[in-house]
Motif scaffolding. Structure first.
Motif, PDB file in Angstrom:
ATOM      1  N   LEU A 482      29.610 153.892  65.853  1.00 25.78           N
ATOM      2  CA  LEU A 482      28.712 154.494  66.670  1.00 25.78           C
ATOM      3  C   LEU A 482      27.407 153.463  66.781  1.00 25.78           C
ATOM      4  O   LEU A 482      27.076 153.610  67.975  1.00 25.78           O
ATOM      5  CB  LEU A 482      28.187 155.735  66.005  1.00 25.78           C
ATOM      6  N   ILE A 483      27.200 152.667  65.906  1.00 20.75           N
ATOM      7  CA  ILE A 483      26.065 151.746  66.175  1.00 20.75           C
ATOM      8  C   ILE A 483      26.667 150.938  67.093  1.00 20.75           C
ATOM      9  O   ILE A 483      25.825 150.436  68.024  1.00 20.75           O
ATOM     10  CB  ILE A 483      25.659 151.192  64.920  1.00 20.75           C
ATOM     11  N   HIS A 484      27.666 150.146  66.972  1.00 22.39           N
ATOM     12  CA  HIS A 484      28.313 149.446  68.005  1.00 22.39           C
ATOM     13  C   HIS A 484      28.231 149.892  69.471  1.00 22.39           C
ATOM     14  O   HIS A 484      28.000 149.138  70.350  1.00 22.39           O
ATOM     15  CB  HIS A 484      29.704 149.037  67.542  1.00 22.39           C
ATOM     16  N   ALA A 485      28.658 151.221  69.483  1.00 21.44           N
ATOM     17  CA  ALA A 485      28.721 151.856  70.642  1.00 21.44           C
ATOM     18  C   ALA A 485      27.206 151.783  71.481  1.00 21.44           C
ATOM     19  O   ALA A 485      26.869 151.715  72.753  1.00 21.44           O
ATOM     20  CB  ALA A 485      29.328 153.203  70.696  1.00 21.44           C
ATOM     21  N   ALA A 486      26.169 152.094  70.551  1.00 20.31           N
ATOM     22  CA  ALA A 486      24.879 152.285  70.980  1.00 20.31           C
ATOM     23  C   ALA A 486      24.509 151.109  71.582  1.00 20.31           C
ATOM     24  O   ALA A 486      23.831 150.860  72.409  1.00 20.31           O
ATOM     25  CB  ALA A 486      24.140 152.850  69.932  1.00 20.31           C
ATOM     26  N   ASP A 487      24.895 149.950  70.805  1.00 21.96           N
ATOM     27  CA  ASP A 487      24.393 148.565  71.367  1.00 21.96           C
ATOM     28  C   ASP A 487      24.784 148.184  72.468  1.00 21.96           C
ATOM     29  O   ASP A 487      24.293 147.514  73.421  1.00 21.96           O
ATOM     30  CB  ASP A 487      24.788 147.509  70.257  1.00 21.96           C
ATOM     31  N   LYS A 488      26.261 148.664  72.828  1.00 24.14           N
ATOM     32  CA  LYS A 488      26.889 148.225  74.066  1.00 24.14           C
ATOM     33  C   LYS A 488      26.626 148.983  75.290  1.00 24.14           C
ATOM     34  O   LYS A 488      26.374 148.584  76.355  1.00 24.14           O
ATOM     35  CB  LYS A 488      28.428 148.308  73.840  1.00 24.14           C
ATOM     36  N   TYR A 489      26.197 150.505  75.049  1.00 26.73           N
ATOM     37  CA  TYR A 489      26.285 151.353  76.154  1.00 26.73           C
ATOM     38  C   TYR A 489      24.866 152.013  76.139  1.00 26.73           C
ATOM     39  O   TYR A 489      24.521 153.038  75.374  1.00 26.73           O
ATOM     40  CB  TYR A 489      27.460 152.381  75.932  1.00 26.73           C
ATOM     41  N   GLU A 490      23.925 151.317  76.849  1.00 31.95           N
ATOM     42  CA  GLU A 490      22.619 151.791  77.129  1.00 31.95           C
ATOM     43  C   GLU A 490      22.208 153.104  77.385  1.00 31.95           C
ATOM     44  O   GLU A 490      21.312 153.809  76.870  1.00 31.95           O
ATOM     45  CB  GLU A 490      21.777 150.715  77.857  1.00 31.95           C
ATOM     46  N   SER A 491      23.259 153.499  78.332  1.00 34.72           N
ATOM     47  CA  SER A 491      23.062 154.818  78.810  1.00 34.72           C
ATOM     48  C   SER A 491      23.188 156.023  77.986  1.00 34.72           C
ATOM     49  O   SER A 491      22.836 157.070  77.928  1.00 34.72           O
ATOM     50  CB  SER A 491      23.894 155.288  80.231  1.00 34.72           C
ATOM     51  N   ARG A 492      24.007 155.552  76.856  1.00 33.79           N
ATOM     52  CA  ARG A 492      24.310 156.582  75.758  1.00 33.79           C
ATOM     53  C   ARG A 492      23.721 156.025  74.557  1.00 33.79           C
ATOM     54  O   ARG A 492      24.064 156.647  73.495  1.00 33.79           O
ATOM     55  CB  ARG A 492      25.809 156.721  75.610  1.00 33.79           C
ATOM     56  N   LYS A 493      22.824 155.317  74.345  1.00 35.58           N
ATOM     57  CA  LYS A 493      22.249 154.581  73.318  1.00 35.58           C
ATOM     58  C   LYS A 493      21.762 155.815  72.295  1.00 35.58           C
ATOM     59  O   LYS A 493      21.685 155.902  71.177  1.00 35.58           O
ATOM     60  CB  LYS A 493      20.978 153.522  73.575  1.00 35.58           C
ATOM     61  N   ASP A 494      20.893 156.809  72.754  1.00 39.85           N
ATOM     62  CA  ASP A 494      20.126 157.694  71.886  1.00 39.85           C
ATOM     63  C   ASP A 494      21.138 158.850  71.430  1.00 39.85           C
ATOM     64  O   ASP A 494      21.297 158.966  70.067  1.00 39.85           O
ATOM     65  CB  ASP A 494      19.249 158.558  72.853  1.00 39.85           C
ATOM     66  N   GLU A 495      22.433 158.961  71.953  1.00 42.88           N
ATOM     67  CA  GLU A 495      23.102 159.893  71.844  1.00 42.88           C
ATOM     68  C   GLU A 495      24.108 159.467  70.571  1.00 42.88           C
ATOM     69  O   GLU A 495      24.294 159.978  69.357  1.00 42.88           O
ATOM     70  CB  GLU A 495      24.326 160.225  73.117  1.00 42.88           C
ATOM     71  N   PHE A 496      24.423 157.830  70.663  1.00 42.54           N
ATOM     72  CA  PHE A 496      25.209 157.348  69.672  1.00 42.54           C
ATOM     73  C   PHE A 496      24.422 157.280  68.454  1.00 42.54           C
ATOM     74  O   PHE A 496      24.955 157.403  67.354  1.00 42.54           O
ATOM     75  CB  PHE A 496      25.762 156.095  70.241  1.00 42.54           C
TER      76      PHE A 496
END
Length: 604
Positions: A482-496
């Motif tokens: 989830l932290i990896h995903a937050a770093d990669k997808y800015e539009s979903r950062k808060d969600e992840f």
């Protein structure tokens, strides 16, 4: 009495009516450049103690044929302008007198140093005079005293002086002085050629000066600002729109980047507002914009809070059927996305092709209505349905009727207890199986691109397996994904990051404050806010504990602590002491993403 004496007399009469002004204007011109001055006092008693300042004046008289129609201009010689320029400006009076015995009319122009500078710069080298525009001297002492005050304050203007850019950062206030003839109810360009004003600035150090240049004035109501007035039409509402006045009688209300209203003032009873509409790429935004527009076409009315206003959308009526058809498509697609707990704000409509749209139309009744359909499957299987840059993760299960299949959201509660993960490296006669959740079976990239994760309920998926240590290990891996995903997808950062934080706290509750959980807790906070001194003390304690508990030269925990403290040299030194396997693992963990860019780009 000649014309100049009459002119001076008229000016003196006007000034003498002002309690705070004392004119000293000679009727016989014996002094170069000026005819005298006007003193400004703080009270009607003119003493040394009440003296505020002095303004130089020049008075001219001019005869015209008809005072009902005449040019309110006057030529000023270059030599005079240059003299006024050096002497802090002048209040220039011109008294127009009619040949038919009409009452003379007094006009004026405040020639400020900055204003004179502009006039001189606009003159050709051989030009001997410059015609200036004049304004009629108003009646009333208050208005005349305002004019004198502008001329007085403008004396601090110093043409050609360079204002240090660094000084602008220390300006604590500005004050605009005008002659009272500038309307401030609509935007304008403040131009010294046509308007009389000066702008004073004050710095934190107490310095006071005058600002040169051309200034744009925009009243607050003409500035784009957010207002807490909901705008509704039917079931569609925009809670906090942006608003700005665009003319004396019209206000623009920006409901979204694609939808704007032009609304007349309430007292313009006959006026009808209009709508501006452009399609947005985002599914949720386009759905809401178009739904609002179509409701307007039906009702012709919108509401601002409790107040109603008439709105006109005639320009869209020719395309009404096409818009209705497109809105039905948006509604169907949005129902599917919301039905699998996806966020329609993430869906880029421009990224969809016709084939994917048809596939989604096929899947919607199966997912949301439980419709079973024939499929060429020989066993239950997973399906990844693309939706623009995202995917919807699904599972096909056997239906009630032979040969028919039903489609289920991978993250539905029905499937929570259905997943087991096998260690393929374990001996065949001793298989190792771990109870896992749907979140654990997705790889890093798959999880980051999955639209239907339903992260709001992630803990409900793990709670039944809290007693299983191997499942908790998988949960820790999911935190990292989830932290990896937050770093990669800015539009979903808060969600992840929110989901990772909640899942990590769940692990702390079930396993205690293990170093790996504390490191994850701190790197999550690092990504959302600044670490404070209490966090730094915690990091140092974790690092000391890790140093005592390992026989190796260093550990990955020590590297992570150095990174969190932004001691990157220490982090690099500790990293070099790790073995090859540890280095490879470390470089793949999200904590390593907090290192400087040059470390991320280098070969390990």
């Amino acid at each position: 009495m000649n014309i100049e004496q009459k002119a001076v007399g008229r000016v003196n009469d006007a000034i003498l009516d002002c309690d705070h002004l004392a004119p000293y204007i000679a009727s016989i011109d014996r002094v170069p450049l000026t005819d005298g001055h006007i003193d400004i006092h703080s009270s009607a008693e003119h003493t040394k103690a009440t003296f505020i300042g002095r303004v130089n004046v020049q008075v001219k008289g001019k005869t015209v044929k008809n005072l009902d129609r005449y040019s309110k201009t006057y030529p000023v010689e270059r030599a005079d302008l240059e003299g006024y320029h050096k002497d802090g400006g002048v209040l220039y009076f011109v008294v127009f007198m009619g040949e038919r015995g009409q009452s003379p009319k007094v006009h004026y122009k405040v020639l400020t140093p900055f204003g004179i500078d502009e006039l001189l710069k606009n003159m050709k080298p051989a030009q001997k005079s410059k015609t200036i525009s004049l304004k009629k001297l108003p009646a009333g002492s208050d208005r005349i005293e305002k004019i004198l005050n502008v001329a007085l304050q403008a004396k601090r203007e110093v043409p050609g002086s360079q204002l240090d850019a660094a000084l602008l950062e220390h300006i604590t206030g500005m004050k605009l002085y005008t002659d009272g003839n500038i309307p401030f109810d609509e935007p304008m360009i403040l131009d010294r050629t046509n308007q009389d004003f000066t702008i004073e600035f004050k710095t934190a150090g107490g310095m006071v000066g005058a600002l040169d240049g051309q200034f744009e004035y925009v009243p607050e109501e003409y500035m784009r600002r957010q207002v807490d007035i909901p705008v509704t039409c039917g079931k569609f509402a925009f809670e906090s729109p942006f608003q700005r006045r665009i003319s004396k009688y019209l206000t623009e209300v920006e409901l979204s980047p694609g939808l704007k209203l032009t609304v007349p003032d309430a007292d313009e009873s006959e006026a009808v507002g209009s709508v501006s509409f452009t399609t947005q790429r985002n599914l949720e935004s386009r759905y809401k914009d178009l739904g609002f527009l179509l409701e307007c076409a039906v009702t012709g009315e919108i509401r601002f809070g409790e107040a109603a206003a008439q709105i006109q959308v005639n320009q869209f009526l020719d395309d009404h059927e096409e818009l209705e058809s497109h809105f039905r498509f948006l509604t169907e697609l949005r129902e599917l996305v919301v039905g699998v707990h996806g966020n329609p704000d993430l869906v880029d409509l421009e990224a969809l092709d016709q084939r994917r749209i048809q596939q989604l139309a096929h899947l919607k009744p199966m997912l949301l209505e439980g419709i079973e359909r024939k499929q060429e499957f020989d066993r239950p299987m997973r399906l990844r349905q693309p939706l623009g840059e995202w995917n919807i993760e699904l599972v096909f299960l056997e239906g009630k009727e032979p040969g028919k299949w039903r489609c289920v959201d991978l993250f539905s509660k029905e499937l929570h207890p259905c997943f087991v993960k096998y260690d393929l490296d374990a001996p065949e006669d001793e298989p190792v199986a771990v109870r896992v959740t749907p979140y654990d079976i997705l790889e890093v990239e798959e999880l980051g691109k999955c639209l239907n994760l339903n992260l709001e309920h992630i803990l409900e998926a793990y709670e039944p397996f809290a007693i299983y240590s191997p499942t908790r290990v998988e949960a820790n891996h999911t935190v990292l994904k989830l932290i990896h995903a937050a770093d990669k997808y800015e539009s979903r950062k808060d969600e992840f990051l929110d989901a990772a934080t909640r899942l990590n706290e769940w692990l702390v509750e079930n396993e205690g404050e293990e170093p790996r959980h504390l490191i994850n807790q701190l790197q999550l906070k690092y990504r959302t806010s600044q670490l404070d001194e209490a966090d730094m003390r915690k990091i140092r304690a974790i690092k000391r504990e890790a140093s005592r508990n390992t026989a190796a030269p260093t550990s990955t925990i020590e590297v992570a602590c150095a990174i969190l403290m932004q001691d990157f040299d220490e982090a690099r030194e500790c990293f070099e002491l790790l073995n090859d396997e540890e280095q490879e693992n470390m470089s793949k963990w999200p904590i390593w993403k907090l290192m400087p860019a040059e470390d991320l780009d280098s070969d390990l």
